[in-house]
Write an enzyme that holds these catalytic residues in place. Structure first.
Site, PDB file in Angstrom:
ATOM      1  N   ARG A   1      -2.456   4.560   5.139  1.00  0.00           N
ATOM      2  CA  ARG A   1      -1.004   4.517   4.926  1.00  0.00           C
ATOM      3  C   ARG A   1      -0.413   5.916   4.845  1.00  0.00           C
ATOM      4  NH1 ARG A   1       1.469   2.426   0.360  1.00  0.00           N
ATOM      5  NH2 ARG A   1       3.267   3.125   1.536  1.00  0.00           N
TER       6      ARG A   1
ATOM      7  N   CYS B   1       3.383  -1.472  -8.036  1.00  0.00           N
ATOM      8  CA  CYS B   1       2.150  -1.142  -7.342  1.00  0.00           C
ATOM      9  C   CYS B   1       1.249  -0.453  -8.341  1.00  0.00           C
ATOM     10  CB  CYS B   1       2.409  -0.261  -6.132  1.00  0.00           C
ATOM     11  SG  CYS B   1       3.034   1.344  -6.544  1.00  0.00           S
TER      12      CYS B   1
ATOM     13  N   ARG C   1       7.609   0.856 -10.637  1.00  0.00           N
ATOM     14  CA  ARG C   1       8.511   1.140  -9.515  1.00  0.00           C
ATOM     15  C   ARG C   1       9.765   0.244  -9.521  1.00  0.00           C
ATOM     16  NH1 ARG C   1       5.309   3.682  -5.045  1.00  0.00           N
ATOM     17  NH2 ARG C   1       7.228   4.822  -4.796  1.00  0.00           N
TER      18      ARG C   1
ATOM     19  N   LYS D   1       4.848  11.565   5.994  1.00  0.00           N
ATOM     20  CA  LYS D   1       5.098  10.138   5.703  1.00  0.00           C
ATOM     21  C   LYS D   1       6.407   9.977   4.928  1.00  0.00           C
ATOM     22  CE  LYS D   1       3.462   6.860   2.253  1.00  0.00           C
ATOM     23  NZ  LYS D   1       4.316   7.371   1.161  1.00  0.00           N
ATOM     24  N   ASN D   2       6.612  10.807   3.928  1.00  0.00           N
ATOM     25  CA  ASN D   2       7.792  10.618   3.086  1.00  0.00           C
ATOM     26  C   ASN D   2       9.063  11.216   3.685  1.00  0.00           C
ATOM     27  OD1 ASN D   2       6.274   9.138   1.364  1.00  0.00           O
ATOM     28  ND2 ASN D   2       6.033  10.737  -0.189  1.00  0.00           N
TER      29      ASN D   2
ATOM     30  N   ASP E   1       2.200  13.445  -5.954  1.00  0.00           N
ATOM     31  CA  ASP E   1       1.358  12.944  -4.860  1.00  0.00           C
ATOM     32  C   ASP E   1       0.124  13.811  -4.613  1.00  0.00           C
ATOM     33  OD1 ASP E   1       3.203  10.933  -4.567  1.00  0.00           O
ATOM     34  OD2 ASP E   1       4.213  11.830  -2.846  1.00  0.00           O
TER      35      ASP E   1
END
Ligand code: EPU
Length: 429
Positions: free
Chosen positions: A408, A120, A125, A26-27, A315
C-alpha cells in the site's frame, strides 16, 4: 492469494550497495486524486506511484463516472458534468484517503454520501473535523450508524473561518479544495503544512486559484469556481517517507547506498536524526548517500517525538525505532499523533529488541540488541516496512506476512531492495 516476504537476514553486516530510487509520494497522490474535481479541463498527474490506493480510487471513479486514462506513470482524470455522488461502501472503507474526495464532490455537485472510513490499527481515525468543517460551510450533515449524507445549502457551500483543533493533513487538503468551489472567502487556521499540501496548493495557485499563506498555518482561500487552466498537469513529489525509510535501512545495512530521486529539502527531520546518531550522509540536490563507518562502531541513540511537519513524521516512527534497537543507549520515543502506533514493538521484542512500553504513546528503547529472524504479520504499511528492515538486519530468516500492507505504501519494494543486495523474495501462499 496472499503474498508474503521472505528475507535472509544479514546479521548486522553492512553490505548493501548501489542506488535505490524513490517513487512518487503516496500521501501526495491522495489529495492529487481529489484535485480533478476543481478543474474544468482534465487534470493529468505524472510521477504517479502505482499503489493499491490508486487502483481502488480508479474503481471508485469508474463507479461514480469519473474517467481515468493511464500512460505509464501519467494519469489523466476527466470529471463530467454530473456524477454519482454516493461513494461505494466497499472501496471507501478500504481507502481512508477517500474522505478527501468528499469535500470537492460536495462543493462541486452539492451533495455527497459515504460510509465511515473506519478505524485502523494505528488508532481510531475519527472524521469529526471533516463534519465540523462542512457544517461551518453551511452544509447539512445527516448521520446514520454507518453512513453520512451531506448536502450543501441552496446556492452552494459558503466560505467560512475554520480553526483546526488539531492539525489535520487530509482535513487541510479537503477544505482547501472545497473552498475553491465555495462562495466567498475561507480562512483555515492551524492548518497543516506538510509538503504534500503546500506543493499541491502552489500548483493550484499557479493554475489560477486565489490562495494566500501557502506554507503557513493560516490559509486564505477565495472561492472562484472551477479552475480554467488549459491542460493542467501536476507532478507528484517524491515520497519523503519512502526516502527516509531507505536512509534508515542504508544506515543499518549499507556499505554505500545512494537514495536517489528524493527531495532533501523535505527530509530535514530524518537527516538531523541520522546525522546526530553518527550516520555519515552526503546530501546532493536530489540524492542522499549513506556510507558505513570505517571503524564499525555503533550509532548513538537519539530521542524522537513525532510531530506535524516539519517535525519528525509519525510515518517514519516505526522504521526509526528499528534503527534505535541497533544504536548505543536508552532513549524514549514519543508518538504524539496516533494512539496505537507503537503496538508493533511487541513483535520487535520477540526478535530480541528491548523496547518497553511506558504508556500507549511512549516506549523506551534500549540498544544495541541483536535481532533474530522470525515469522511476523505486518499490521500496517509503516510497521510492515519496519519489520522488513528488522528482518534484513537480523540473524537468520524472517517471513513477513500481509505483504499487501507494505504494498500500500511502497511500490514493488522487493525489486528495489534486491537491486542493492537485499536477499528478499516475494512469495504467494
Ligand atoms: N483527527 C481527528 N479528527 C478528524 C481527523 C483527524 O481527531 O476528523 C486526528 C487524528 O486522529 C490524528 C490527528 O488528527 O490524531 C492528525 O491526523 P491527520 O488528519 O493529520 O491524519 P490523516 O490526514 O488522516 C495523513 C496521512 C497519514 C499520516 C498523517 C499524519 C494521508 C493520506 N495520510 O493522515 O499517513 O500518518 O497524515 O501525518 O496523507 C501513512 O502514510 O502511513 C499514513 C497513515
Amino acid at each position: 492469494m496472499k503474498d508474503f516476504f521472505a528475507v535472509s537476514g544479514l546479521g548486522g553486516k553492512k553490505v548493501l550497495s548501489g542506488t535505490i530510487p524513490v517513487y512518487g509520494s503516496k500521501n501526495a497522490l491522495a489529495p492529487a486524486l481529489a484535485a480533478p474535481f476543481v478543474f474544468r479541463e482534465p487534470l493529468s498527474l505524472s510521477n504517479v506511484p502505482l499503489l493499491e490506493d490508486l487502483k481502488r480510487t480508479e474503481e471508485l471513479f469508474s463507479d461514480i463516472g469519473v474517467s481515468a486514462k493511464a500512460r505509464g506513470r501519467t494519469y489523466t482524470f476527466t470529471v463530467p458534468k454530473s456524477i454519482e455522488t454516493s461513494l461505494s461502501e466497499d472501496i471507501a472503507k478500504r481507502i481512508r484517503a477517500s474522505i478527501l474526495l468528499t469535500g470537492p464532490i460536495l462543493a462541486r455537485f452539492g451533495s455527497v454520501s459515504f460510509p465511515h472510513p473506519g478505524g485502523c490499527v494505528i488508532g481510531e481515525r475519527p472524521i469529526d473535523i471533516f463534519l465540523e468543517g462542512y457544517r461551518a460551510m453551511g452544509a447539512i450533515v445527516r448521520e446514520t450508524r454507518r453512513h453520512y449524507y451531506i448536502r450543501a445549502p441552496k446556492g452552494g457551500l459558503r466560505g467560512a473561518t475554520f480553526y483546526f483543533r488539531t492539525q489535520s493533513v487530509t482535513g487541510t487538503e479537503t477544505f482547501a479544495l472545497a473552498a475553491l468551489l465555495s462562495h466567498g472567502t475561507t480562512v483555515l487556521k492551524n492548518a497543516a503544512i506538510e509538503p504534500e499540501i503546500t506543493e499541491l496548493l502552489t500548483f493550484l495557485r499557479a493554475s489560477g486559484a486565489e490562495i494566500e499563506g501557502i506554507g503557513t498555518q493560516t490559509l486564505v482561500i477565495r472561492g472562484g469556481g472551477l479552475l480554467k487552466r488549459r491542460a493542467p498537469r501536476y507532478r507528484i513529489i517524491p515520497d519523503r517517507i519512502e526516502a527516509g525509510s531507505f536512509l534508515i535501512l542504508a544506515a543499518l545495512a549499507g556499505k554505500k547506498v545512494t537514495v536517489r530521486n528524493c527531495e532533501p529539502a523535505h527530509l530535514d527531520s530524518i537527516l538531523h536524526f541520522l546525522s546526530h546518531a553518527g550516520v555519515s550522509l552526503a546530501v546532493e540536490k536530489t540524492a542522499v548517500t549513506v556510507t558505513a563507518r570505517r571503524d564499525g562502531t555503533a550509532y548513538r541513540s537519539v530521542g524522537i517525538k513525532t510531530h506535524e511537519y516539519p517535525g519528525f513524521p509519525t510515518d517514519l516512527q516505526a522504521p526509526a525505532v528499528v534503527f534505535l534497537t541497533q544504536a548505543e543507549g536508552d532513549t524514549t520515543v514519543f508518538e504524539t499523533i496516533f494512539e496505537g502506533r507503537l503496538n508493533y514493538t511487541d513483535e520487535l521484542n520477540r526478535m530480541g529488541a528491548d523496547i518497553r512500553m511506558m504508556d500507549p504513546h511512549r516506549v523506551l528503547v534500549k540498544g544495541p540488541t541483536r535481532l533474530s529472524g522470525k515469522t511476523l504479520e505486518s499490521p500496517d504499511l509503516r510497521a510492515g516496512l519496519a519489520y522488513l528492515i528488522a528482518g534484513i538486519v537480523a540473524n537468520g530468516r524472517s517471513v513477513i506476512h500481509n505483504a499487501y500492507h507494505v504494498d500500500r505504501g511502497y511500490e514493488r519494494i522487493e525489486e528495489r531492495l534486491r537491486a542493492i543486495g537485499v536477499p528478499i523474495e516475494r512469495k504467494t501462499k
